[in-house]
Design a protein around this motif. Sequence first.
Motif, PDB file in Angstrom:
ATOM      1  N   GLN A 196       0.809  -1.213   0.000  1.00  0.00           N
ATOM      2  CA  GLN A 196       0.000   0.000   0.000  1.00  0.00           C
ATOM      3  C   GLN A 196       0.844   1.265   0.000  1.00  0.00           C
ATOM      4  N   LEU A 197       2.032   1.205   0.597  1.00  0.00           N
ATOM      5  CA  LEU A 197       2.857   2.400   0.747  1.00  0.00           C
ATOM      6  C   LEU A 197       3.957   2.512  -0.300  1.00  0.00           C
ATOM      7  N   CYS A 198       4.049   1.527  -1.186  1.00  0.00           N
ATOM      8  CA  CYS A 198       5.106   1.548  -2.198  1.00  0.00           C
ATOM      9  C   CYS A 198       4.822   2.625  -3.250  1.00  0.00           C
ATOM     10  N   ARG A 199       5.849   3.408  -3.559  1.00  0.00           N
ATOM     11  CA  ARG A 199       5.767   4.447  -4.589  1.00  0.00           C
ATOM     12  C   ARG A 199       7.141   4.616  -5.237  1.00  0.00           C
ATOM     13  N   PRO A 200       7.208   4.956  -6.525  1.00  0.00           N
ATOM     14  CA  PRO A 200       8.495   5.353  -7.101  1.00  0.00           C
ATOM     15  C   PRO A 200       9.053   6.556  -6.350  1.00  0.00           C
ATOM     16  N   GLY A 201      10.348   6.567  -6.124  1.00  0.00           N
ATOM     17  CA  GLY A 201      10.986   7.669  -5.415  1.00  0.00           C
ATOM     18  C   GLY A 201      11.208   7.398  -3.945  1.00  0.00           C
ATOM     19  N   ARG A 202      10.466   6.446  -3.389  1.00  0.00           N
ATOM     20  CA  ARG A 202      10.747   6.035  -2.010  1.00  0.00           C
ATOM     21  C   ARG A 202      11.911   5.039  -2.015  1.00  0.00           C
ATOM     22  N   GLU A 204      13.963   1.441  -0.449  1.00  0.00           N
ATOM     23  CA  GLU A 204      13.728   0.089   0.063  1.00  0.00           C
ATOM     24  C   GLU A 204      13.636   0.090   1.582  1.00  0.00           C
ATOM     25  N   TYR A 205      14.497   0.870   2.241  1.00  0.00           N
ATOM     26  CA  TYR A 205      14.501   0.864   3.700  1.00  0.00           C
ATOM     27  C   TYR A 205      13.225   1.459   4.290  1.00  0.00           C
ATOM     28  N   GLN A 206      12.525   2.286   3.504  1.00  0.00           N
ATOM     29  CA  GLN A 206      11.269   2.823   4.006  1.00  0.00           C
ATOM     30  C   GLN A 206      10.183   1.751   4.048  1.00  0.00           C
ATOM     31  N   LEU A 207      10.177   0.859   3.073  1.00  0.00           N
ATOM     32  CA  LEU A 207       9.256  -0.272   3.123  1.00  0.00           C
ATOM     33  C   LEU A 207       9.629  -1.203   4.276  1.00  0.00           C
ATOM     34  N   GLU A 208      10.928  -1.414   4.458  1.00  0.00           N
ATOM     35  CA  GLU A 208      11.375  -2.234   5.586  1.00  0.00           C
ATOM     36  C   GLU A 208      10.906  -1.621   6.911  1.00  0.00           C
ATOM     37  N   ALA A 209      11.011  -0.308   7.030  1.00  0.00           N
ATOM     38  CA  ALA A 209      10.605   0.358   8.270  1.00  0.00           C
ATOM     39  C   ALA A 209       9.109   0.170   8.530  1.00  0.00           C
ATOM     40  N   GLU A 210       8.296   0.240   7.490  1.00  0.00           N
ATOM     41  CA  GLU A 210       6.863   0.021   7.669  1.00  0.00           C
ATOM     42  C   GLU A 210       6.576  -1.401   8.141  1.00  0.00           C
ATOM     43  N   ILE A 211       7.316  -2.353   7.604  1.00  0.00           N
ATOM     44  CA  ILE A 211       7.131  -3.755   7.992  1.00  0.00           C
ATOM     45  C   ILE A 211       7.499  -3.952   9.460  1.00  0.00           C
ATOM     46  N   GLU A 433      -2.597  -5.638  -7.960  1.00  0.00           N
ATOM     47  CA  GLU A 433      -2.772  -4.365  -8.673  1.00  0.00           C
ATOM     48  C   GLU A 433      -3.954  -3.575  -8.124  1.00  0.00           C
ATOM     49  N   GLN A 434      -5.032  -4.252  -7.777  1.00  0.00           N
ATOM     50  CA  GLN A 434      -6.191  -3.555  -7.215  1.00  0.00           C
ATOM     51  C   GLN A 434      -5.875  -2.969  -5.844  1.00  0.00           C
ATOM     52  N   LEU A 435      -5.156  -3.735  -5.011  1.00  0.00           N
ATOM     53  CA  LEU A 435      -4.779  -3.244  -3.694  1.00  0.00           C
ATOM     54  C   LEU A 435      -3.912  -1.999  -3.806  1.00  0.00           C
ATOM     55  N   MET A 436      -2.917  -2.041  -4.702  1.00  0.00           N
ATOM     56  CA  MET A 436      -2.011  -0.908  -4.829  1.00  0.00           C
ATOM     57  C   MET A 436      -2.705   0.293  -5.465  1.00  0.00           C
ATOM     58  N   ALA A 437      -3.604   0.054  -6.417  1.00  0.00           N
ATOM     59  CA  ALA A 437      -4.333   1.154  -7.047  1.00  0.00           C
ATOM     60  C   ALA A 437      -5.225   1.861  -6.044  1.00  0.00           C
ATOM     61  N   ALA A 438      -5.881   1.087  -5.200  1.00  0.00           N
ATOM     62  CA  ALA A 438      -6.756   1.683  -4.173  1.00  0.00           C
ATOM     63  C   ALA A 438      -5.944   2.510  -3.202  1.00  0.00           C
TER      64      ALA A 438
END
Length: 443
Positions: A196-202, A204-211, A433-438
């Motif tokens: 849900q929080l993945c975006r270009p420009g962020r 890898e460590y930011q996704l790790e931090a959310e996890i 794709e639906q989860l990320m689009a939402a």
Amino acid sequence: MENSVFVRRRAQLIAALVPNSIAIISAATEQSRSRDTEYPFRQHSDFWYYSGFNEPDALLILTNRADLPAVQLLCREKDPALEVWHGRRLGPAVASDSLQLQAAALSEQSALLSQAINGSVAVYLNITEQTSLLQQVTKQMQLLKQREKRGDIAPGQLVDLAPLSAAQRLLKDDTEITLMRRAGQISAQAHIRAMQLCRPGRFEYQLEAEILHHFALNGARYPAYNSIVGSGGNGCILHYTDNSSELKAGELVLIDAGCELQGYAADISRTFPVSGKFSDEQAALYQLVLDAQYAACNAVAPGSDFAKVTAAAEQVLTEGLLGLGILQGELAQLIADKACKAYFIHGIGHWLGLDVHDVGAYKAAGLNDEVQEQPFLPGMVLTIEPGLYIPAGSPTEPRWWDIAIRIEDNLLVTPEGHDNLTTAVPKEIDAIEQLMAAAQGRN
């Protein structure tokens, strides 16, 4: 976890020892991280499994000898001055009552260890992992040997405890299954959060931090292993943990992460597009890995084994890679040659439990002592994780380069087949794709 669980486990291990023998298990020690700081303490898995005691520098002695207590715990004494700085200690008196065993101060270790070893037929300990304990026991045995004329009796056998404890830990009890189910749920929601929080420009460590944040918020303070967040070509590095690159549009990100809950591990892998939409090449390879995972999961049932599961996945992967033109040749020969291993470069899965790569034999003695695959039994928990990795420069068309995909779930073997403990996190292309689009639409 109720203390009766540990009492039952200890009794089961004691019953497996040869008569008049002892088993000795050492706790973990604190490990320095840098000057005056330590890594977070993590108890040795066997010690935790049989004691439920979460302090360092302790010793557990189990025996079926009639002249010794069946269970003795040696632990640190209470020390108010040190406890102000480093935290509370249970102490022998409280440990005896709360853990339902006989406890003594660690300062008595030499005498009590000598008493337990003296006259025992065999001494069991984890010879490979607990080398410091092995040195102590070996020294005590040598001293007893020198004093045999005084009536002391040195044990005739030094036996590796690992096969006994591994066989016991391989079959999970109801308490373990409940914990692992919850660990899987927490970890699944953490992966959803990352999608849900993945975006270009962020990064890898930011996704790790959310996890990690989601783990801790739900009572699992630590991951079961170093989280892998590999985008683009980084996903082709199986144990990539730098997690430092920027997430770029058009790339995939492969996340392999699971929490540890009361010692028990979850282990989930998911792969998804940074921008929220798979390219044609990414979708083709992703669907191939997903089909292979479904085939492998369908093969998990009592009486099956890792060889059968692997064969099911390799059949699908080989057919798919041939159809995409990544492999060339005759299908039967490619399967026989395991040609898909050029891009599926690891095993199909592993045991899961107190360790993320948990103990337990993958081979077993069959008829006439022939070595065979360990058959699956109800109560075993394992991962199923096919993958494909095509780093830049591979002998394929460049359009496939830097695509890395792994899909991993945790399966409990049941009498009827299996139960997927981590199914809550999406893995179908449309669902991802639906989860990320939402999520992108909300933010």
